[in-house]
Scaffold this motif. Structure first.
Motif, mmCIF file in Angstrom:
data_model
loop_
_atom_site.group_PDB
_atom_site.id
_atom_site.type_symbol
_atom_site.label_atom_id
_atom_site.label_comp_id
_atom_site.label_asym_id
_atom_site.label_seq_id
_atom_site.Cartn_x
_atom_site.Cartn_y
_atom_site.Cartn_z
ATOM 1 N N GLN A 129 39.800 35.288 41.039
ATOM 2 C CA GLN A 129 41.183 35.765 41.021
ATOM 3 C C GLN A 129 41.497 36.590 42.270
ATOM 4 O O GLN A 129 42.581 36.469 42.854
ATOM 5 C CB GLN A 129 41.429 36.592 39.758
ATOM 6 C CG GLN A 129 41.342 35.791 38.463
ATOM 7 C CD GLN A 129 42.373 34.686 38.386
ATOM 8 O OE1 GLN A 129 42.105 33.537 38.760
ATOM 9 N NE2 GLN A 129 43.561 35.015 37.910
ATOM 10 N N ALA A 130 40.553 37.444 42.684
ATOM 11 C CA ALA A 130 40.758 38.249 43.892
ATOM 12 C C ALA A 130 40.842 37.366 45.131
ATOM 13 O O ALA A 130 41.676 37.587 46.023
ATOM 14 C CB ALA A 130 39.626 39.266 44.035
ATOM 15 N N LEU A 131 39.992 36.337 45.189
ATOM 16 C CA LEU A 131 40.002 35.432 46.339
ATOM 17 C C LEU A 131 41.272 34.573 46.342
ATOM 18 O O LEU A 131 41.819 34.265 47.397
ATOM 19 C CB LEU A 131 38.747 34.554 46.331
ATOM 20 C CG LEU A 131 37.442 35.295 46.624
ATOM 21 C CD1 LEU A 131 36.245 34.404 46.321
ATOM 22 C CD2 LEU A 131 37.398 35.756 48.082
ATOM 23 N N TRP A 132 41.735 34.184 45.156
ATOM 24 C CA TRP A 132 42.982 33.416 45.047
ATOM 25 C C TRP A 132 44.141 34.217 45.648
ATOM 26 O O TRP A 132 44.927 33.707 46.449
ATOM 27 C CB TRP A 132 43.252 33.103 43.577
ATOM 28 C CG TRP A 132 44.440 32.222 43.315
ATOM 29 C CD1 TRP A 132 45.719 32.412 43.717
ATOM 30 C CD2 TRP A 132 44.437 30.989 42.572
ATOM 31 N NE1 TRP A 132 46.531 31.405 43.274
ATOM 32 C CE2 TRP A 132 45.781 30.516 42.569
ATOM 33 C CE3 TRP A 132 43.467 30.271 41.900
ATOM 34 C CZ2 TRP A 132 46.135 29.333 41.922
ATOM 35 C CZ3 TRP A 132 43.828 29.101 41.259
ATOM 36 C CH2 TRP A 132 45.137 28.634 41.275
ATOM 37 N N PRO A 136 43.332 25.755 55.545
ATOM 38 C CA PRO A 136 42.276 25.506 54.550
ATOM 39 C C PRO A 136 42.838 25.391 53.139
ATOM 40 O O PRO A 136 43.885 25.966 52.812
ATOM 41 C CB PRO A 136 41.375 26.737 54.673
ATOM 42 C CG PRO A 136 41.691 27.337 55.996
ATOM 43 C CD PRO A 136 43.125 27.024 56.257
ATOM 44 N N THR A 137 42.125 24.656 52.297
ATOM 45 C CA THR A 137 42.402 24.599 50.866
ATOM 46 C C THR A 137 41.201 25.178 50.141
ATOM 47 O O THR A 137 40.091 24.636 50.225
ATOM 48 C CB THR A 137 42.658 23.163 50.391
ATOM 49 O OG1 THR A 137 43.783 22.622 51.085
ATOM 50 C CG2 THR A 137 42.910 23.119 48.894
ATOM 51 N N LEU A 138 41.405 26.275 49.435
ATOM 52 C CA LEU A 138 40.338 26.926 48.674
ATOM 53 C C LEU A 138 40.267 26.281 47.304
ATOM 54 O O LEU A 138 41.265 26.212 46.591
ATOM 55 C CB LEU A 138 40.624 28.418 48.552
ATOM 56 C CG LEU A 138 39.611 29.274 47.803
ATOM 57 C CD1 LEU A 138 38.239 29.231 48.475
ATOM 58 C CD2 LEU A 138 40.114 30.715 47.703
ATOM 59 N N ALA A 197 39.707 39.137 51.694
ATOM 60 C CA ALA A 197 40.203 38.399 52.862
ATOM 61 C C ALA A 197 39.077 38.148 53.863
ATOM 62 O O ALA A 197 38.994 37.077 54.472
ATOM 63 C CB ALA A 197 41.344 39.163 53.516
ATOM 64 N N ARG A 198 38.197 39.135 54.032
ATOM 65 C CA ARG A 198 37.081 38.949 54.954
ATOM 66 C C ARG A 198 36.025 38.021 54.375
ATOM 67 O O ARG A 198 35.365 37.274 55.107
ATOM 68 C CB ARG A 198 36.491 40.309 55.315
ATOM 69 C CG ARG A 198 37.458 41.161 56.131
ATOM 70 C CD ARG A 198 36.812 42.420 56.660
ATOM 71 N NE ARG A 198 37.735 43.139 57.529
ATOM 72 C CZ ARG A 198 37.409 44.223 58.220
ATOM 73 N NH1 ARG A 198 36.194 44.724 58.128
ATOM 74 N NH2 ARG A 198 38.308 44.808 58.996
#
Length: 243
Positions: free
Chosen positions: A15-18, A2-4, A230-231
């Motif tokens: 930032q946390a998801l990155w 995947p590309t977020l 991550a979840r």
């Protein structure tokens, strides 16, 4: 892989998801403006995270469909899961109300979700705009729940008596967690409750002790509070559907 894809707006959540996406080996791209560059328009697995106002426009450019709740989802929800009267009205109808009601746009934040009388509603929106009109209740605590295929993936307390719990790092007790899980287990197992594959449900305890749904939100635009990033990505991955 995947590309977020993030919008240009920097937030603690993005930032946390990155960071979580990088640890999982995902590609990550942040847009520099509100146009999707050509090299991102034909990605095999584009996963969008960003503001509800711009999400649909960006999704169209990316060639994906974003899963979002029906506007009348709360209206149709069985009473044992909401414990208050809720109706869908036009803004023009709501402007005729003389008693205070909790009024909000169904799926965006075009104006703040608050308690209004009809005369105090914003005047800059058209009368035919749909709004949800709810009986006024008090929430003792509220949780954000990321849901994938009717399973609770990650959750976080975010509010106590209307105060966002950032200073406590969104901490909740084991008893509160168990009560939330019990409520969500019953809700998610009920076939009368229609849900997309990926979504967010806000749920909490009302003054008096009853558990209820606050609302359903689109996962791709929802804040994560203290949820496991991550979840959250597991849910986001299914909230962007290739068309």
């Amino acid at each position: 892989m995947p590309t977020l894809i993030f919008t240009p707006r920097y937030t603690d959540d993005s930032q946390a998801l990155w960071k979580a996406a990088g640890a999982l080996g995902w590609q990550v791209q942040r847009l520099t403006n509100w146009r999707v560059p050509e090299h991102l328009q034909n990605l095999e697995q584009a996963v969008l995270y960003g503001e509800a106002l711009f999400g649909p426009t960006l999704a169209e450019q990316l060639g994906i469909r974003l899963l979002s709740p029906p506007e009348d989802w709360l209206v149709r929800l069985p009473m044992e899961y909401k414990h208050r009267q809720i109706s869908m009205q036009t803004l023009g109808q709501a402007r005729q109300l003389t008693k205070p009601a909790f009024i909000k746009p169904p799926n965006d934040k075009s104006f703040p979700a608050e308690v209004y009388t009809g005369a105090s509603l914003p005047t800059e929106y058209d009368d035919d705009m749909p709004v949800l009109v709810s009986e006024v209740v008090q929430w003792e605590k509220e949780f954000r729940c990321f849901i994938l295929q009717r399973q609770l993936v990650t959750y976080s307390l975010y509010s106590r008596f209307g105060d966002v719990q950032r200073e406590t790092e969104f901490a909740s007790t084991m008893d509160e967690d168990n009560a939330l899980k019990a409520f969500m287990h019953t809700l998610l197992a009920d076939e009368r409750v229609d849900l997309p594959d990926a979504c967010v449900i806000d749920a909490g305890m009302l003054a008096g002790g009853a558990w209820a749904c606050v609302e359903q939100n689109a996962a791709w635009g929802a804040g994560i509070y203290g949820c496991d990033p991550a979840r959250v990505l597991e849910v986001l991955r299914h909230a962007s559907v290739r068309v």
